[in-house]
Design a protein around this motif. Sequence first.
Motif, PDB file in Angstrom:
ATOM      1  N   PHE A 107       1.721   2.914  12.458  1.00  0.00           N
ATOM      2  CA  PHE A 107       0.413   2.810  13.295  1.00  0.00           C
ATOM      3  C   PHE A 107       1.106   2.274  14.653  1.00  0.00           C
ATOM      4  CE2 PHE A 107      -1.760   1.822   9.172  1.00  0.00           C
ATOM      5  CZ  PHE A 107      -2.298   3.266   9.140  1.00  0.00           C
ATOM      6  N   ILE A 108       2.147   1.622  14.691  1.00  0.00           N
ATOM      7  CA  ILE A 108       2.690   1.277  15.836  1.00  0.00           C
ATOM      8  C   ILE A 108       3.169   2.536  16.652  1.00  0.00           C
ATOM      9  CG2 ILE A 108       4.784   0.368  16.784  1.00  0.00           C
ATOM     10  CD1 ILE A 108       4.793  -1.887  14.496  1.00  0.00           C
ATOM     11  N   VAL A 109       3.944   3.596  16.049  1.00  0.00           N
ATOM     12  CA  VAL A 109       4.507   4.863  16.503  1.00  0.00           C
ATOM     13  C   VAL A 109       3.133   5.437  17.227  1.00  0.00           C
ATOM     14  CG1 VAL A 109       5.107   6.974  16.134  1.00  0.00           C
ATOM     15  CG2 VAL A 109       6.388   4.943  15.248  1.00  0.00           C
ATOM     16  N   SER A 110       1.975   5.698  16.380  1.00  0.00           N
ATOM     17  CA  SER A 110       0.926   6.283  16.707  1.00  0.00           C
ATOM     18  C   SER A 110       0.009   5.605  17.814  1.00  0.00           C
ATOM     19  CB  SER A 110      -0.167   6.935  15.398  1.00  0.00           C
ATOM     20  OG  SER A 110      -0.796   5.499  15.100  1.00  0.00           O
ATOM     21  N   GLY A 111       0.331   4.358  17.973  1.00  0.00           N
ATOM     22  CA  GLY A 111      -0.501   3.674  19.167  1.00  0.00           C
ATOM     23  C   GLY A 111      -1.915   3.114  18.392  1.00  0.00           C
ATOM     24  N   SER A 112      -2.325   3.177  17.263  1.00  0.00           N
ATOM     25  CA  SER A 112      -3.460   2.828  16.727  1.00  0.00           C
ATOM     26  C   SER A 112      -3.671   1.370  16.724  1.00  0.00           C
ATOM     27  CB  SER A 112      -3.737   3.515  15.428  1.00  0.00           C
ATOM     28  OG  SER A 112      -4.758   3.244  14.918  1.00  0.00           O
ATOM     29  N   THR A 113      -4.308   0.818  17.849  1.00  0.00           N
ATOM     30  CA  THR A 113      -4.424  -0.805  17.877  1.00  0.00           C
ATOM     31  C   THR A 113      -5.321  -0.998  16.552  1.00  0.00           C
ATOM     32  OG1 THR A 113      -4.246  -0.221  20.277  1.00  0.00           O
ATOM     33  CG2 THR A 113      -4.942  -2.706  19.472  1.00  0.00           C
ATOM     34  N   ASP A 114      -6.436  -0.651  16.358  1.00  0.00           N
ATOM     35  CA  ASP A 114      -6.981  -1.329  15.359  1.00  0.00           C
ATOM     36  C   ASP A 114      -6.383  -1.216  14.015  1.00  0.00           C
ATOM     37  OD1 ASP A 114      -9.238  -1.376  17.088  1.00  0.00           O
ATOM     38  OD2 ASP A 114     -10.168   0.454  16.627  1.00  0.00           O
ATOM     39  N   GLU A 115      -5.799  -0.076  13.516  1.00  0.00           N
ATOM     40  CA  GLU A 115      -4.935  -0.202  12.354  1.00  0.00           C
ATOM     41  C   GLU A 115      -3.721  -1.049  12.514  1.00  0.00           C
ATOM     42  OE1 GLU A 115      -5.715   1.332   9.828  1.00  0.00           O
ATOM     43  OE2 GLU A 115      -7.341   2.519  10.811  1.00  0.00           O
ATOM     44  N   ILE A 116      -2.900  -1.402  13.691  1.00  0.00           N
ATOM     45  CA  ILE A 116      -2.111  -2.369  13.793  1.00  0.00           C
ATOM     46  C   ILE A 116      -2.560  -3.754  13.291  1.00  0.00           C
ATOM     47  CG2 ILE A 116      -0.477  -3.391  15.716  1.00  0.00           C
ATOM     48  CD1 ILE A 116      -0.375  -0.850  16.960  1.00  0.00           C
ATOM     49  N   CYS A 117      -3.697  -3.810  13.966  1.00  0.00           N
ATOM     50  CA  CYS A 117      -4.400  -5.267  13.652  1.00  0.00           C
ATOM     51  C   CYS A 117      -4.682  -5.409  12.434  1.00  0.00           C
ATOM     52  CB  CYS A 117      -5.338  -5.456  14.647  1.00  0.00           C
ATOM     53  SG  CYS A 117      -5.161  -5.805  16.256  1.00  0.00           S
ATOM     54  N   SER A 118      -5.143  -4.309  11.741  1.00  0.00           N
ATOM     55  CA  SER A 118      -5.553  -4.550  10.248  1.00  0.00           C
ATOM     56  C   SER A 118      -4.364  -4.717   9.298  1.00  0.00           C
ATOM     57  CB  SER A 118      -6.152  -3.061   9.733  1.00  0.00           C
ATOM     58  OG  SER A 118      -6.705  -3.039   8.661  1.00  0.00           O
ATOM     59  N   CYS A 119      -3.211  -3.931   9.561  1.00  0.00           N
ATOM     60  CA  CYS A 119      -1.954  -4.274   8.698  1.00  0.00           C
ATOM     61  C   CYS A 119      -1.361  -5.600   8.909  1.00  0.00           C
ATOM     62  CB  CYS A 119      -0.858  -3.276   9.166  1.00  0.00           C
ATOM     63  SG  CYS A 119      -1.021  -1.613   8.613  1.00  0.00           S
ATOM     64  N   ILE A 120      -1.260  -6.246  10.139  1.00  0.00           N
ATOM     65  CA  ILE A 120      -0.856  -7.530  10.219  1.00  0.00           C
ATOM     66  C   ILE A 120      -1.758  -8.511   9.686  1.00  0.00           C
ATOM     67  CG2 ILE A 120      -0.828  -9.359  11.946  1.00  0.00           C
ATOM     68  CD1 ILE A 120       0.066  -7.072  13.921  1.00  0.00           C
ATOM     69  N   GLU A 121      -3.234  -8.216   9.561  1.00  0.00           N
ATOM     70  CA  GLU A 121      -4.024  -9.050   8.737  1.00  0.00           C
ATOM     71  C   GLU A 121      -3.848  -9.057   7.206  1.00  0.00           C
ATOM     72  OE1 GLU A 121      -8.026  -8.076   9.918  1.00  0.00           O
ATOM     73  OE2 GLU A 121      -7.550  -8.683  11.948  1.00  0.00           O
ATOM     74  N   LYS A 122      -3.531  -7.965   6.816  1.00  0.00           N
ATOM     75  CA  LYS A 122      -3.262  -7.785   5.310  1.00  0.00           C
ATOM     76  C   LYS A 122      -1.861  -8.384   5.146  1.00  0.00           C
ATOM     77  CE  LYS A 122      -2.489  -4.184   1.974  1.00  0.00           C
ATOM     78  NZ  LYS A 122      -2.364  -2.741   1.539  1.00  0.00           N
ATOM     79  N   LEU A 123      -0.883  -8.312   5.895  1.00  0.00           N
ATOM     80  CA  LEU A 123       0.372  -9.231   5.894  1.00  0.00           C
ATOM     81  C   LEU A 123       0.310 -10.570   5.740  1.00  0.00           C
ATOM     82  CD1 LEU A 123       2.762  -7.221   7.836  1.00  0.00           C
ATOM     83  CD2 LEU A 123       2.985  -7.485   5.585  1.00  0.00           C
ATOM     84  N   GLU A 124      -0.830 -11.126   6.597  1.00  0.00           N
ATOM     85  CA  GLU A 124      -1.161 -12.458   6.669  1.00  0.00           C
ATOM     86  C   GLU A 124      -1.638 -12.894   5.217  1.00  0.00           C
ATOM     87  OE1 GLU A 124      -2.026 -13.891  11.224  1.00  0.00           O
ATOM     88  OE2 GLU A 124      -3.322 -12.380  10.360  1.00  0.00           O
ATOM     89  N   LYS A 125      -2.491 -12.062   4.789  1.00  0.00           N
ATOM     90  CA  LYS A 125      -3.157 -12.543   3.614  1.00  0.00           C
ATOM     91  C   LYS A 125      -2.260 -12.356   2.135  1.00  0.00           C
ATOM     92  CE  LYS A 125      -7.645 -11.288   5.608  1.00  0.00           C
ATOM     93  NZ  LYS A 125      -8.790 -10.631   5.640  1.00  0.00           N
ATOM     94  N   MET A 126      -1.114 -11.818   2.300  1.00  0.00           N
ATOM     95  CA  MET A 126      -0.414 -11.361   1.170  1.00  0.00           C
ATOM     96  C   MET A 126       0.147 -12.722   0.546  1.00  0.00           C
ATOM     97  SD  MET A 126       1.263  -7.902   1.856  1.00  0.00           S
ATOM     98  CE  MET A 126       0.918  -6.741   0.781  1.00  0.00           C
TER      99      MET A 126
END
Length: 126
Positions: A107-126
């Motif tokens: 998602f970083i490579v594709s520039g998908s800001t919403d997906e970037i934020c979603s992945c970071i949120e998922k990492l925070e909850k793990m």
Amino acid sequence: MPVFPHFFVCYGNLVLNDFGLELRPMINTSLYDIDAISNELGIDMEDMVEIFKVYFIEIRELISKLKYLSEKEDWSKLKKTNHNIKGISSNLKIHDIYSTALNLDTFIVSGSTDEICSCIEKLEKM
């Protein structure tokens, strides 16, 4: 207290393993078979437990840094920080964090800001 065959169990900040019970800043609700990982990597069990302790403290800091960098839209540093997370997670066989960081990389490579934020949120909850 029950003795586990070198399992490392995290519930929020409470860590239970067969070496004792500790309060640490850790990833939420995860289970890793340190005994198998230790054998696979050829690392002494006590050293492996210590490595895991340090890993989870450092990974929390790196995830916080990811969040900060995404808010600042510093994609270059975000990619480098995520690369570190992928590397150490892969080396320690922490597959759930590694695969989420791998998705984040896409998602970083594709520039998908919403997906970037979603992945970071998922990492925070793990």
